[in-house]
Structure formats: structure tokens, C-alpha cells
Write a protein that holds these residues in place. Structure first.
Motif, PDB file in Angstrom:
ATOM      1  N   GLY A  29       0.813  -1.209   0.000  1.00 15.05           N
ATOM      2  CA  GLY A  29       0.000   0.000   0.000  1.00 15.05           C
ATOM      3  C   GLY A  29       0.847   1.258   0.000  1.00 15.05           C
ATOM      4  O   GLY A  29       1.963   1.276  -0.528  1.00 15.05           O
ATOM      5  N   CYS A  30       0.336   2.325   0.604  1.00 14.94           N
ATOM      6  CA  CYS A  30       1.063   3.588   0.699  1.00 14.94           C
ATOM      7  C   CYS A  30       2.327   3.385   1.526  1.00 14.94           C
ATOM      8  O   CYS A  30       2.283   2.807   2.617  1.00 14.94           O
TER       9      CYS A  30
ATOM     10  N   THR B 265      -5.950   4.705   6.518  1.00 17.32           N
ATOM     11  CA  THR B 265      -7.186   3.917   6.455  1.00 17.32           C
ATOM     12  C   THR B 265      -6.834   2.548   5.884  1.00 17.32           C
ATOM     13  O   THR B 265      -5.701   2.303   5.458  1.00 17.32           O
ATOM     14  N   GLN B 266      -7.818   1.661   5.844  1.00 19.64           N
ATOM     15  CA  GLN B 266      -7.573   0.330   5.275  1.00 19.64           C
ATOM     16  C   GLN B 266      -7.201   0.424   3.802  1.00 19.64           C
ATOM     17  O   GLN B 266      -6.383  -0.360   3.303  1.00 19.64           O
ATOM     18  N   GLN B 267      -7.779   1.397   3.097  1.00 13.26           N
ATOM     19  CA  GLN B 267      -7.447   1.584   1.680  1.00 13.26           C
ATOM     20  C   GLN B 267      -5.955   1.890   1.509  1.00 13.26           C
ATOM     21  O   GLN B 267      -5.315   1.409   0.574  1.00 13.26           O
ATOM     22  N   CYS B 268      -5.413   2.691   2.435  1.00 15.93           N
ATOM     23  CA  CYS B 268      -3.987   3.046   2.372  1.00 15.93           C
ATOM     24  C   CYS B 268      -3.100   1.815   2.533  1.00 15.93           C
ATOM     25  O   CYS B 268      -2.033   1.729   1.920  1.00 15.93           O
TER      26      CYS B 268
ATOM     27  N   ASP C 214      -3.991  -1.278   1.708  1.00 16.65           N
ATOM     28  CA  ASP C 214      -4.237  -2.238   0.632  1.00 16.65           C
ATOM     29  C   ASP C 214      -3.781  -1.743  -0.741  1.00 16.65           C
ATOM     30  O   ASP C 214      -3.414  -2.537  -1.599  1.00 16.65           O
ATOM     31  N   GLU C 215      -3.837  -0.424  -0.964  1.00 13.98           N
ATOM     32  CA  GLU C 215      -3.543   0.122  -2.290  1.00 13.98           C
ATOM     33  C   GLU C 215      -2.514   1.247  -2.186  1.00 13.98           C
ATOM     34  O   GLU C 215      -2.506   1.998  -1.217  1.00 13.98           O
TER      35      GLU C 215
ATOM     36  N   PRO D 253      -1.552   4.789  -3.541  1.00 11.33           N
ATOM     37  CA  PRO D 253      -2.174   5.878  -4.304  1.00 11.33           C
ATOM     38  C   PRO D 253      -1.299   6.347  -5.456  1.00 11.33           C
ATOM     39  O   PRO D 253      -0.076   6.264  -5.392  1.00 11.33           O
TER      40      PRO D 253
ATOM     41  N   PHE E  50      -4.534   9.297  -0.699  1.00 11.54           N
ATOM     42  CA  PHE E  50      -5.993   9.119  -0.844  1.00 11.54           C
ATOM     43  C   PHE E  50      -6.762  10.174  -0.069  1.00 11.54           C
ATOM     44  O   PHE E  50      -7.740  10.750  -0.557  1.00 11.54           O
ATOM     45  N   GLN E  51      -6.345  10.430   1.180  1.00 11.90           N
ATOM     46  CA  GLN E  51      -7.053  11.375   2.046  1.00 11.90           C
ATOM     47  C   GLN E  51      -7.089  12.772   1.433  1.00 11.90           C
ATOM     48  O   GLN E  51      -8.141  13.399   1.344  1.00 11.90           O
TER      49      GLN E  51
ATOM     50  N   THR F 103      -9.217  13.011  -1.736  1.00 12.63           N
ATOM     51  CA  THR F 103     -10.658  13.019  -1.437  1.00 12.63           C
ATOM     52  C   THR F 103     -11.096  14.376  -0.905  1.00 12.63           C
ATOM     53  O   THR F 103     -12.137  14.919  -1.303  1.00 12.63           O
TER      54      THR F 103
END
Length: 325
Positions: free
Chosen positions: A285-286, A296-299, A301-302, A304, A318-319, A322
Motif C-alpha cells: 500500500g502507501c 485507512t484500510q485503503q492506504c 491495501d492500495e 495511491p 488518498f485522504q 478526497t
């Protein structure tokens, strides 16, 4: 003629070691315009020098390797040039001031002959006397009397050696100058003199410059644009005003937050918690996730992408992407 002098696209560089594969540079994207000074900022190990050596095609192989990407200079991909063609580019079109002036000069050649060597390599039509005269003029240009042409590097101070290196780099009036922390080994007074000299020569010749440093004050005084590097990636990119007035990436905010404030009464400097990840085992991820308060969980897993937020101001977060939509 395009306004873009150098365009780096998705550049990836690795080093194969006994401890594993070091992913030193990961999908780096940068542009330098004609006459522009771009500051590249980041902590030790962020990939700044690797990027500079990649542009010059001076990555030692083995263990280093340019895996993929493009380095477009005036419409030509430098990675597709032969070694002979690249040697003709170095010094004449693109020059580099290396990090340590103490080890960048040949100890058994006079400083004048080292400048002369560059001039004769790229201008064989000049006679030795004409080239020697030009070398003496380059010494004068950087504030060293031509009478010291026959002196050896050990007879110069650190600041004077750095001036000689700058004379060598600028001897053939290159269009792009890469300065890799040119004042790191110098005291503060000499730093100011060297930077002032580089600024003057840059303005006189309209030279574009990539200035690599970890000193945000040096960037503020000398640069038009700024790129922030972290764990081999560019995490924020924009004009000087954009990055300094509207910091977007949490790492950039942390860098500026660690600068001492003369008006506050803090007894300790602010620091960014944690450490930069091991380049042989980067997270999927990041790369900044473990040190970021917005994670976050997105950070996790992925990773940016470096996306444009406004008028060329880009960020890899991501933050922030957004928030600004």
C-alpha cells in the motif's frame, strides 16, 4: 520548441544485493522546464541521488539496473541512446555536481587540467592553448584566480574544491545542471557563497537545474518548483508557492513541522514518528502508511497514484485527494 526540457516518466531503478532487491526508485515522474530550478527534497535513502544518477545513466551495473521508464530530454529518450551517444551528452548537454567535493576530483591532476579535459573532450576543434585559456576563464568565473591553474586539489579548501567542480560542470555551458546536495560538506558561510554563485551562473546562461537537497531553506531561496521524495516515490509536486503555502501530503507537513520555530518555546524538535520502510521489503500500500495519522484500510491495501489536485499541484495521498475534490 517544447517548454519541457526534461520529462521523466514512470522511472524504476533497483539494486540487486545479497540482502535482496532494493527498490530504490518506483514510478518516478518529474518535469523540468527550460530555465527552471526544480528542488528535490527528501530524507536520506529517499532515492534522490539514484534519480540524478539515472538521468546521467551512471547507475553502477551491477548491482544497479534501470528496469523501466523513460527519460525524455529534448524529445530523445536517454535510455535508448548508445553509451557513445550518452558520453557526448554528459558534460555538454547535461552536467552533474556530485555530492562530496573531497572525492570528486582526481588528486594527481591539476585543477586546471581537469577543466581542460572536459573542454577538449567536447570541443576537439579547439587547440590546446585555446582550450587552456577557456579553462582559466572558467576558474575566474567561479571566483578562483587563473594563476592557480597548476595547483592540485589538496591545495584547496572544501569550498574552493566545490567551486572547481562547478567550473568543470559548467565548462561546456550545459542546458541542464544536476546539483546533488552541492553544499552538504561546507560550512554555512561557504554554503551561501556557493549557492549565490550557482544562482548567478544559472541566470547568466539560462541553465535549467535539478537541485537535490534536504534543506527546505535552500529550496525556498533557489527553486521555482518542488518535488518531495519518500521511499523512492514522488509524493508531492508543484510550484514553490503551492507546496510551501498549501502542503498536501502528510510527509510534507511533517518535514515542515520539524523545522525549529524561533517564536515558540519548544525544548524538543518535532519529529515524524517511525522510520522509512525497508526498500527491500516495501509494503504493497502507501509507503507512508505506518507513519501517517490519516491512515485507512485503503492506504494499507492500495498504493495511491500521484494525481493532480489543482493547477499542476500533485499529491500521492488518498485522504488529500478526497478532501480536495
Amino acid at each position: 520548441m517544447s517548454d519541457i526540457l526534461l520529462d521523466i516518466k514512470n522511472l524504476n531503478i533497483i539494486y540487486s544485493t545479497t540482502d535482496g532487491v532494493v527498490r530504490a526508485l518506483n514510478d518516478a515522474n518529474l518535469q523540468i522546464r527550460r530555465g527552471e530550478v526544480l528542488g528535490l527534497v527528501g530524507e536520506t535513502g529517499a532515492g534522490k541521488t539514484t534519480l540524478a544518477r539515472g538521468i546521467m545513466r551512471l547507475i553502477p551495473h551491477p548491482p544497479g539496473e534501470i528496469v523501466s521508464g523513460e527519460i525524455i530530454y529534448e524529445g530523445k529518450d536517454l535510455l535508448k541512446l548508445s553509451e557513445k551517444e550518452m558520453r557526448q551528452m554528459r558534460g555538454r548537454q547535461i552536467s552533474m555536481i556530485f555530492q562530496d567535493p573531497m572525492t570528486s576530483l582526481n588528486p594527481v591532476m591539476t585543477v586546471g587540467d581537469q577543466i581542460l579535459e572536459v573542454i577538449r573532450n567536447h570541443h576537439p576543434e579547439l587547440s590546446k592553448q585555446e582550450a587552456k585559456k577557456q579553462a582559466g576563464e572558467m576558474l575566474e568565473l567561479v571566483g578562483i584566480t587563473a594563476g592557480r591553474y597548476d595547483d592540485y586539489p589538496h591545495q584547496f579548501s572544501g569550498g574552493m574544491k566545490q567551486r572547481v567542480i562547478i567550473a568543470i560542470a559548467l565548462a561546456c555551458n550545459p542546458q541542464l545542471l544536476i546539483a546533488d546536495e552541492p553544499t552538504t560538506a561546507l560550512d554555512v558561510t561557504i554554503q551561501a557563497q556557493v549557492l549565490e554563485m550557482i544562482r548567478g551562473l544559472k541566470q547568466k546562461n539560462n541553465t535549467s537545474m535539478l537541485l537535490i537537497t534536504h534543506d527546505l531553506g535552500v529550496v525556498a531561496q533557489n527553486c521555482d518548483s518542488v518535488a518531495i521524495a519518500y521511499a523512492g516515490e514522488i509524493v508531492e509536486y508543484g510550484t514553490l508557492r503551492q507546496v510551501y503555502k498549501n502542503m498536501l501530503h502528510p510527509y510534507t507537513v511533517g518535514l515542515f513541522g520539524s523545522i525549529p520555530d524561533l517564536e515558540s518555546d519548544n525544548r524538543r524538535l518535532a519529529a515524524i514518528d517511525g522510520m522509512m520502510p525497508d526498500p527491500t521489503a516495501l509494503p504493497k500500500g502507501c509507503k507512508f502508511a505506518d507513519r501517517c495519522k490519516y491512515v485507512t484500510q485503503q492506504c494499507l491495501d492500495e498504493n495511491p497514484e500521484l494525481l493532480e489536485i489543482e493547477d499542476g499541484h500533485k499529491v500521492r495521498c488518498f485522504q488529500r485527494q478526497t478532501e480536495t475534490r
